[in-house]
Motif scaffolding. Sequence first.
Motif, PDB file in Angstrom:
ATOM      1  N   PHE A  62      57.621  83.306  -5.413  1.00 13.77           N
ATOM      2  CA  PHE A  62      59.154  82.711  -5.682  1.00 13.77           C
ATOM      3  C   PHE A  62      59.139  82.057  -7.005  1.00 13.77           C
ATOM      4  O   PHE A  62      58.251  81.281  -7.247  1.00 13.77           O
ATOM      5  N   HIS A  63      60.071  82.268  -7.686  1.00 18.22           N
ATOM      6  CA  HIS A  63      60.733  81.553  -8.856  1.00 18.22           C
ATOM      7  C   HIS A  63      59.935  82.198 -10.280  1.00 18.22           C
ATOM      8  O   HIS A  63      59.984  81.626 -11.153  1.00 18.22           O
ATOM      9  N   VAL A  64      58.817  83.409  -9.723  1.00 17.62           N
ATOM     10  CA  VAL A  64      58.119  84.076 -10.809  1.00 17.62           C
ATOM     11  C   VAL A  64      58.562  85.360 -11.165  1.00 17.62           C
ATOM     12  O   VAL A  64      58.701  86.209 -10.220  1.00 17.62           O
ATOM     13  N   THR A  65      58.859  85.901 -12.310  1.00 15.97           N
ATOM     14  CA  THR A  65      59.512  87.210 -12.573  1.00 15.97           C
ATOM     15  C   THR A  65      58.209  87.495 -13.791  1.00 15.97           C
ATOM     16  O   THR A  65      58.079  87.101 -14.491  1.00 15.97           O
ATOM     17  N   CYS A  66      57.925  89.056 -13.475  1.00 12.06           N
ATOM     18  CA  CYS A  66      56.841  89.569 -14.296  1.00 12.06           C
ATOM     19  C   CYS A  66      57.482  90.919 -15.052  1.00 12.06           C
ATOM     20  O   CYS A  66      58.718  91.438 -14.544  1.00 12.06           O
ATOM     21  N   ASN A  67      56.993  91.276 -15.808  1.00 10.58           N
ATOM     22  CA  ASN A  67      57.385  92.520 -16.674  1.00 10.58           C
ATOM     23  C   ASN A  67      56.432  93.766 -15.963  1.00 10.58           C
ATOM     24  O   ASN A  67      55.935  93.602 -14.795  1.00 10.58           O
ATOM     25  N   ASN A  68      56.731  94.987 -16.415  1.00  9.67           N
ATOM     26  CA  ASN A  68      56.214  96.144 -15.602  1.00  9.67           C
ATOM     27  C   ASN A  68      54.760  96.055 -15.889  1.00  9.67           C
ATOM     28  O   ASN A  68      54.023  96.916 -15.234  1.00  9.67           O
ATOM     29  N   ASP A  69      54.141  95.465 -16.823  1.00  9.98           N
ATOM     30  CA  ASP A  69      52.603  94.990 -16.759  1.00  9.98           C
ATOM     31  C   ASP A  69      52.255  94.128 -15.870  1.00  9.98           C
ATOM     32  O   ASP A  69      50.841  93.449 -16.111  1.00  9.98           O
ATOM     33  N   ASN A  70      52.788  93.580 -15.146  1.00  4.60           N
ATOM     34  CA  ASN A  70      52.659  92.252 -14.116  1.00  4.60           C
ATOM     35  C   ASN A  70      52.154  91.159 -15.137  1.00  4.60           C
ATOM     36  O   ASN A  70      51.064  90.497 -14.646  1.00  4.60           O
ATOM     37  N   SER A  71      52.899  90.923 -16.062  1.00  4.93           N
ATOM     38  CA  SER A  71      52.636  89.453 -16.842  1.00  4.93           C
ATOM     39  C   SER A  71      53.873  88.791 -16.866  1.00  4.93           C
ATOM     40  O   SER A  71      54.975  89.463 -16.719  1.00  4.93           O
ATOM     41  N   VAL A  72      53.751  87.453 -16.499  1.00  2.00           N
ATOM     42  CA  VAL A  72      54.829  86.601 -16.332  1.00  2.00           C
ATOM     43  C   VAL A  72      55.654  86.381 -17.559  1.00  2.00           C
ATOM     44  O   VAL A  72      55.234  86.311 -18.491  1.00  2.00           O
ATOM     45  N   ILE A  73      57.000  86.750 -17.254  1.00  2.00           N
ATOM     46  CA  ILE A  73      57.968  86.419 -18.464  1.00  2.00           C
ATOM     47  C   ILE A  73      58.891  85.483 -18.137  1.00  2.00           C
ATOM     48  O   ILE A  73      59.646  85.144 -19.091  1.00  2.00           O
ATOM     49  N   ARG A  74      59.113  84.967 -16.716  1.00  2.00           N
ATOM     50  CA  ARG A  74      60.120  83.906 -16.553  1.00  2.00           C
ATOM     51  C   ARG A  74      59.645  83.208 -15.220  1.00  2.00           C
ATOM     52  O   ARG A  74      59.120  83.518 -14.380  1.00  2.00           O
ATOM     53  N   VAL A  75      59.862  81.863 -15.622  1.00  5.51           N
ATOM     54  CA  VAL A  75      59.333  80.870 -14.352  1.00  5.51           C
ATOM     55  C   VAL A  75      60.723  79.944 -14.282  1.00  5.51           C
ATOM     56  O   VAL A  75      61.235  79.173 -14.989  1.00  5.51           O
ATOM     57  N   ASP A  76      61.591  80.068 -13.105  1.00  6.30           N
ATOM     58  CA  ASP A  76      62.594  79.540 -12.797  1.00  6.30           C
ATOM     59  C   ASP A  76      62.701  78.507 -11.994  1.00  6.30           C
ATOM     60  O   ASP A  76      62.635  78.587 -10.711  1.00  6.30           O
ATOM     61  N   LEU A  77      62.430  77.126 -12.432  1.00  6.04           N
ATOM     62  CA  LEU A  77      62.363  76.032 -11.238  1.00  6.04           C
ATOM     63  C   LEU A  77      63.377  75.006 -11.334  1.00  6.04           C
ATOM     64  O   LEU A  77      63.518  73.862 -11.145  1.00  6.04           O
ATOM     65  N   GLY A  78      64.712  75.667 -12.178  1.00  5.15           N
ATOM     66  CA  GLY A  78      65.833  74.738 -12.165  1.00  5.15           C
ATOM     67  C   GLY A  78      66.490  74.250 -10.588  1.00  5.15           C
ATOM     68  O   GLY A  78      66.096  75.078  -9.809  1.00  5.15           O
ATOM     69  N   ASN A  79      66.739  73.049 -10.510  1.00  2.20           N
ATOM     70  CA  ASN A  79      67.172  72.497  -9.218  1.00  2.20           C
ATOM     71  C   ASN A  79      66.282  72.437  -8.220  1.00  2.20           C
ATOM     72  O   ASN A  79      66.348  72.470  -7.048  1.00  2.20           O
ATOM     73  N   ALA A  80      65.021  72.665  -8.517  1.00  2.26           N
ATOM     74  CA  ALA A  80      63.724  72.517  -7.568  1.00  2.26           C
ATOM     75  C   ALA A  80      63.273  71.112  -7.287  1.00  2.26           C
ATOM     76  O   ALA A  80      62.313  70.900  -6.476  1.00  2.26           O
ATOM     77  N   ALA A  81      63.880  70.003  -7.813  1.00  2.00           N
ATOM     78  CA  ALA A  81      63.421  68.611  -7.733  1.00  2.00           C
ATOM     79  C   ALA A  81      62.003  68.396  -7.984  1.00  2.00           C
ATOM     80  O   ALA A  81      61.233  67.622  -7.164  1.00  2.00           O
TER      81      ALA A  81
END
Length: 99
Positions: A62-81
């Motif tokens: 959760f909160h991790v987005t990857c591209n088509n090569d399974n490489s992390v492109i986004r880590v969204d931890l906003g409002n996670a305290a």
Amino acid sequence: MRDEGVMLLFMVCVIIVVVHPLKLVSANLEGDALHSLRVNFDDPNSVLQSWDPTLVNPCTWFHVTCNNDNSVIRVDLGNAALSGTLVPQIGLLKNLQYL
């Protein structure tokens, strides 16, 4: 002609055997980097509970987005305290575009 076909098949097999595991190694390095981040954070709401370093790659977390090569492109931890500091291993996320 037959020898050319055999050689082409051999080259395709070599590419699959050599390149495919490298993607898994890269994904594991990224998972290790994110896990280092997780253990450095105070996570009172268990937002990072899905960040399991034993998985092949972090793209299912959760909160991790990857591209088509399974490489992390986004880590969204906003409002996670979360609280804590970033770790140097975050630099291993070579394709990270958003944190």
